[in-house]
Structure formats: structure tokens, C-alpha cells
Design a protein around this motif. Structure first.
Motif, short mmCIF file in Angstrom:
data_model
loop_
_atom_site.label_atom_id
_atom_site.label_comp_id
_atom_site.label_asym_id
_atom_site.label_seq_id
_atom_site.Cartn_x
_atom_site.Cartn_y
_atom_site.Cartn_z
N HIS A 447 0.79 -1.16 -0.11
CA HIS A 447 0.06 -0.11 0.14
C HIS A 447 1.06 1.23 -0.04
CE1 HIS A 447 -3.90 -2.05 0.21
NE2 HIS A 447 -3.54 -2.58 1.39
N CYS A 451 1.04 4.16 -3.13
CA CYS A 451 0.94 5.47 -2.84
C CYS A 451 2.04 6.36 -3.20
CB CYS A 451 0.68 5.93 -1.26
SG CYS A 451 -1.19 5.57 -0.89
N SER A 457 -5.27 7.90 -3.56
CA SER A 457 -6.02 6.92 -2.42
C SER A 457 -5.43 5.49 -2.73
CB SER A 457 -7.38 7.00 -2.27
OG SER A 457 -8.11 6.08 -1.69
N GLU A 458 -5.49 4.75 -1.36
CA GLU A 458 -5.21 3.36 -1.61
C GLU A 458 -6.35 2.56 -2.63
OE1 GLU A 458 -3.90 1.88 2.52
OE2 GLU A 458 -4.89 3.75 2.85
N GLN A 459 -7.48 3.02 -2.67
CA GLN A 459 -8.63 2.67 -3.27
C GLN A 459 -8.75 3.40 -4.76
OE1 GLN A 459 -9.16 3.75 0.16
NE2 GLN A 459 -8.37 1.75 0.68
N ASN A 461 -8.03 5.16 -8.44
CA ASN A 461 -7.87 5.00 -9.97
C ASN A 461 -7.44 5.97 -10.63
OD1 ASN A 461 -10.16 6.31 -10.85
ND2 ASN A 461 -11.61 4.73 -10.14
N SER A 464 -8.84 9.47 -9.87
CA SER A 464 -8.94 9.89 -8.41
C SER A 464 -8.20 11.17 -8.17
CB SER A 464 -8.49 8.79 -7.47
OG SER A 464 -9.10 7.52 -7.71
N TYR A 520 -2.34 0.78 -9.78
CA TYR A 520 -3.45 0.76 -8.96
C TYR A 520 -3.75 -0.68 -8.20
CZ TYR A 520 -3.85 5.44 -10.80
OH TYR A 520 -3.70 6.48 -11.21
N GLU A 521 -3.05 -1.58 -8.66
CA GLU A 521 -2.99 -2.78 -8.27
C GLU A 521 -1.95 -3.27 -7.35
OE1 GLU A 521 -3.77 -5.92 -11.36
OE2 GLU A 521 -4.65 -4.47 -12.49
N GLN A 524 -2.61 -4.58 -3.77
CA GLN A 524 -3.44 -5.99 -3.67
C GLN A 524 -2.50 -7.19 -3.79
OE1 GLN A 524 -6.54 -6.06 -6.88
NE2 GLN A 524 -6.56 -4.00 -6.94
#
Length: 545
Positions: A447, A451, A457-459, A461, A464, A520-521, A524
Motif C-alpha cells: 500500500h 501511494c 488513495s489506496e482505493q 484509480n 481519482s 493501482y493494483e 493488492q
């Protein structure tokens, strides 16, 4: 006689972080160290019937990650033995979580909690009476997520003898009512003054918590940490945990130096700690200084006054003290590890390091400034010139709807363009590490790397909001900040940080190729396998290679 491998990993995409051999397919391990790195065929020649094999099936292999600014032991104990309040969105949530913890632990003499947002909750909300409503007559001490602000109830203030006319602790503050009685909110060293009144964690409390979180860190690929504030007791706990086989991390520590204590005594203690703890698993190598606080409570020291109030915070050491207190441990060849949030603190720390170099002569100190939230651009080039390392917590460089309006009002538009400017540091040749400052925020390196790359944001795209996109960095630099540069910052680069022959076999296998997927992955990413000195300390349930 030809040496043979105990472990081999083949069919991998190995990013060694070794500039002389950056890519490989396979790796061989013997006696906890790397025997060879090369092609599948090269490594196969080192196997025998008893060699353990892992077929990576094309997966990425990296050196074990190292977090070079984390409060591992204290945060392990806080998270394991206290109420976790990070998810509280409003006062109702906060009180519900504290009450649930208090009800579930009726025999604890003090109620502890950690993690409320100091930018989401204001001092006038968090009064001692509000906390009394869910804690009753038991004393309670609640830490904010930044560990620079706190909240206590009436029973805690009574035990600490905080009342009208009682003194303020040095570098700390009790928010008080008109009659001088405490309101409930504490900042900076007032928190630690209250903490000293509360029953300390036992040695076993620390050891149980560390055993648990060592494995949690391993599961996210972390094999080494730099504990950003230790003392003799904490170092002994680390040594005990290692001796028990419960510490599955390499630990390097930095011990705090206080402005109000005699310098000679503190340097003597540093030397004693270094002489006692200097192994590959537990060591003390640096002196820790807090020069200022945080923006959230107005204790960050700025070069120019705040735009919203016209006020400013003082440094926790005078410049003359900084010069003196930096020079003494530098003379004894200790690294300096300095908390710097505001641009005045940053400049004063650089000036102090330069002063020490002029008095003691330059050496390979790798002094570090941590956090670097607000930096005057004129000071960035001085990092490379003076050999200072920049230690960044890039998770904080994402949009924060609670904090951003406060910071923007404080700093104004021009200074706000120089928040966490790691990109500018890298472009100007400074050595940069990425780290977490856990338990202030997540320890998860993926994470944090995401960033650093996106400043979103961590969530998020690609649509954003972005926080100062000019300071984005590449994934390659992010990984370097957790491996090669991190090992160098902890003075461990001769035995860790890259997958090179002779170094410890600290390595991780990932479930995806970080270097080809969408940024953005990155967060994960799952760690399928973690080896520490060739020993398996984590294996994901799905990994059966």
C-alpha cells in the motif's frame, strides 16, 4: 569440494537489486546464505537428492523488505493489548469501540486505546467527561493515530496529579479549562508523562505481542525493521525474543536523546547499548532526536509563520543545542535519526549535521531525517552533498479529506506544493527510503509503495484526486527504498538488501509481477513465501510449489 544447495528456487523472475547482476532465473541457498544466483541450468548443477526445491512458476522474487522507521515493539504491544480505534468515523463509533474493549476486559487496571484520528476529532469533542461515560472509574489513556496527541479520563488525570496549578511537562501540553483543570486532550510529551503513570506492559506482554506481529510482518514480505525509538529494556526484549526463536525479523534500533538530560550521560548510555547489542539480529546503531511535533496540533516548526493564525511552534532543541547534541554522538560514530515535520526543523537538522561534520570530519554516517512533511526546496540539494538519507512515509502523501484543508490553511498554496517531496529528492540524487511509522499508519509495504507511485488513495484509480503529482516516483525507486536503500540506512547492506552471493537468504516470492501491472493494483499484492536466512517464516495457504 563443490558446495551444494539446501534450497533452490527456479523458474523465477528475480529482481536481485544487485547492479552487477540485476536479473536472474534461479537462486541457491546454503547455511542461510545465498550460494549462487543465475540461470536455471546454473543452479541445477548445485542440487543433490536432498535439496529442497521451489518452482516459482514465473513469479517475481525480491529481497526481503525492510521498514526503516517503525515502532515495532511498542506498537505490537499497543495493538495486541489495547482497543483498536482506527476505524472510528465519528464520536459514536469511538465511544462504542472503547466501551466494548472495557467491557471485554473488566480486570484490566487501565483502559488503553490507540488509533483515533487527531484530524477527525477535535479537542473540544474529546473531553474527560465524555471518556468517563464509557470507562467509568477506571483510568483510561487513549492514543491518537499520530502518537503526538492523546485523550485521558478523570481518573487518569487524578492519578497523574494534573490539576489547576500543576506544571506542564517539557515539550508537552495539557489542554486546560479556564480554572486550570484538564479538559481531556494531551499533546506531545504530556502523553508520555501520563503513560508513565499507567502500569507498564510486562516483559511477557511485549514478547507475546512481538511473536504475533513478527509473523504478520513476514506475511507482508518484511524481514527487517529499524525500531525508531528503543531503550535498554526494549532491546533486551528483542534479544530475548530472538533467543526464544520468536523474533522473525532483523532489528536495528535508535535510542532517544532528550534535550533536558545531560549530554555526556546520554552518549555514555548510547555507547553501552551499542557495545551490548551489535549482532546481525539485534543491534543499536543510532541516536534519535525529536526536533518538532506535527502539523495537526500546531507543534510542527516552520520557517515562516502559519498562514491561518500567524503563529509558529518552537523547536524542541535550540539551534545551539542541536549543534552540540548532534556533534557528540556523531563524534562517537553514531548515526543520527531525526524527526522533522516542518521545514524549520528540516533546515535546523541539516545545519546541525553540517556543523557536526565540520567539527568531526566527514564519515559514512548516513544520518537520516524522517517524515519530511514540509521541505523548503532550497534544502533538498544539501542531502546529497552532506550524505544525509531521506526517510519517507509515502502513505501520507495521498489525499486526506480530514487533514488536507487544515494543512492547506496552515501553509498556503506555495508551501503546500512541497509536501512530502520525495520525487524532487530522488531527482536530485538523495538516497530515499520508504517506511511506515507503524503504528501511526499501516505497516503494509505494498500500500505504501502504491501511494508513492500514484500519490492517490489506496482505493483510487487514474481518475481519482492526486496529491502533488509532481512528487510521484517510479516503482523501481519505491522497491529500492524498501530493499537496497533500506539496508544501507540500517547499516545492513553488507549482508542484506540485495540477492547477492554471500548475503543472507532473506527473500520473498510474490503472486504478481509488480513491474508490469497497473500501479493501482500494487496494494493488492500477496506474498506467497518469505525466507529469512534461508528459513521459511511465511507461506501463503495457496502456495504449494
Amino acid at each position: 569440494m563443490r558446495q551444494t544447495a539446501e534450497w533452490v528456487i527456479t523458474n523465477a523472475k528475480i529482481h536481485t537489486m544487485d547492479v552487477n547482476n540485476p536479473r536472474a532465473q534461479a537462486i541457491a541457498v546454503r547455511n542461510g546464505r545465498i550460494l549462487a544466483v543465475g540461470s536455471n541450468a546454473d543452479i541445477e548443477r548445485l542440487t543433490h537428492a536432498r535439496t529442497q526445491r521451489i518452482d516459482a512458476q514465473g513469479r517475481v522474487v525480491l529481497p526481503g523488505l525492510q521498514d526503516t522507521h517503525v515502532h515495532f515493539q511498542l506498537s505490537s504491544a499497543d495493538f495486541y493489548h489495547s482497543a483498536s480505534l482506527y476505524e472510528a468515523q465519528n464520536l459514536e463509533d469511538l465511544l462504542r469501540l472503547i466501551k466494548a474493549f472495557a467491557d471485554a476486559h473488566p480486570h484490566k487496571p487501565w483502559i488503553r486505546g490507540v488509533g483515533f484520528s487527531s484530524s477527525r476529532f477535535s479537542p473540544h469533542q474529546l473531553t474527560k467527561e465524555v471518556l468517563d461515560s464509557v470507562t467509568g472509574s477506571r483510568p483510561a489513556l487513549i492514543f491518537a493515530n499520530d502518537y503526538h496527541n492523546g485523550w485521558a479520563n478523570s481518573a487518569a488525570f487524578a492519578l497523574a496529579e494534573v490539576k489547576p496549578g500543576s506544571p506542564e511537562p517539557e515539550n508537552g501540553h495539557y489542554l486546560r479549562l479556564h480554572d486550570g483543570s484538564p479538559q481531556g486532550w494531551l499533546s506531545e510529551d504530556a502523553i508520555w508523562a501520563m503513560h508513565r503513570v499507567a502500569p507498564a506492559y510486562s516483559e511477557e506482554d511485549y514478547l507475546v505481542a512481538m511473536k504475533h506481529y513478527s509473523r504478520v510482518f513476514n506475511s507482508r514480505g518484511i524481514t527487517g525493521v529499524l525500531d525508531a525509538m528503543v531503550n535498554r529494556n526494549l532491546l533486551q526484549n528483542y534479544q530475548t525474543a530472538h533467543a526464544r526463536g520468536d523474533l522473525t525479523l532483523r532489528v536495528c534500533g535508535t535510542a532517544k536523546v532528550f534535550a533536558h538530560r545531560p549530554l555526556a550521560e546520554q552518549v555514555e548510555e548510547l555507547i553501552s547499548l551499542r557495545n551490548t547489542y551489535q549482532g546481525d539480529w539485534v543491534s543499536l546503531h543510532s541516536a534519535k532526536f525529536f526536533l518538532d511535533g506535527v502539523l495537526e496540533n500546531g507543534t510542527a516548526a516552520l520557517l515562516d509563520a502559519r498562514c491561518d493564525t500567524g503563529t509558529n511552534a518552537e523547536l524542541m532543541f535550540s539551534q545551539a543545542q542541536i549543534n552540540e547534541y548532534f556533534t557528540a554522538p556523531d563524534r562517537e560514530r553514531f548515526q543520527l535519526h531525526v524527526h522533522t515535520i516542518g521545514d524549520r526543523a528540516v533546515r535546523s537538522a541539516i545545519d546541525g549535521i553540517e556543523y557536526a561534520q565540520q567539527r568531526n570530519g566527514p564519515w559514512d554516517a548516513r544520518h537520516q531525517l524522517a517524515h519530511l512533511q514540509v521541505v523548503n526546496p532550497a534544502d533538498i540539494a544539501r542531502f546529497k552533498r552532506l550524505g544525509i538519507y531521506a526517510n519517507y512515509q509515502t502513505l501520507w502523501a495521498q489525499p486526506n479529506p480530514d487533514l488536507d484543508p487544515l494543512v492547506s490553511a496552515m501553509l498556503g498554496p506555495q508551501r503546500s506544493e512541497w509536501l512530502y517531496p520525495i520525487g524532487a529528492f530522488i531527482r536530485q540524487g538523495a538516497v530515499c527510503m520508504l517506511s511506515s511509522d507503524w503504528g501511526v499508519s499501516t505497516y503494509d509495504p505494498f500500500h505504501i509503495m502504491q501511494c508513492a507511485v500514484t500519490r492517490q488513495s489506496e482505493q483510487g484509480n487514474d481518475q481519482s484526486p492526486v496529491h502533488t503529482p509532481q512528487h510521484r516516483i517510479s516503482l523501481e525507486n519505491a522497491v529500492k527504498g524498501y530493499t537496497l536503500n533500506a539496508a544501507s540506512a540500517a547499516w545492513r547492506e553488507t549482508c542484506t538488501g540485495s540477492l547477492s552471493v554471500g548475503k543472507y537468504a532473506d527473500l520473498i516470492v510474490l503472486d504478481r509481477d509488480l513491474f508490469t501491472l497497473s500501479p493501482y493494483e500494487i496494494g493488492q499484492t500477496q506474498v506467497l513465501l518469505t525466507l529469512l536466512a534461508g528459513k521459511e517464516v511465511h507461506r501463503h495457504a495457496s502456495f504449494d510449489a
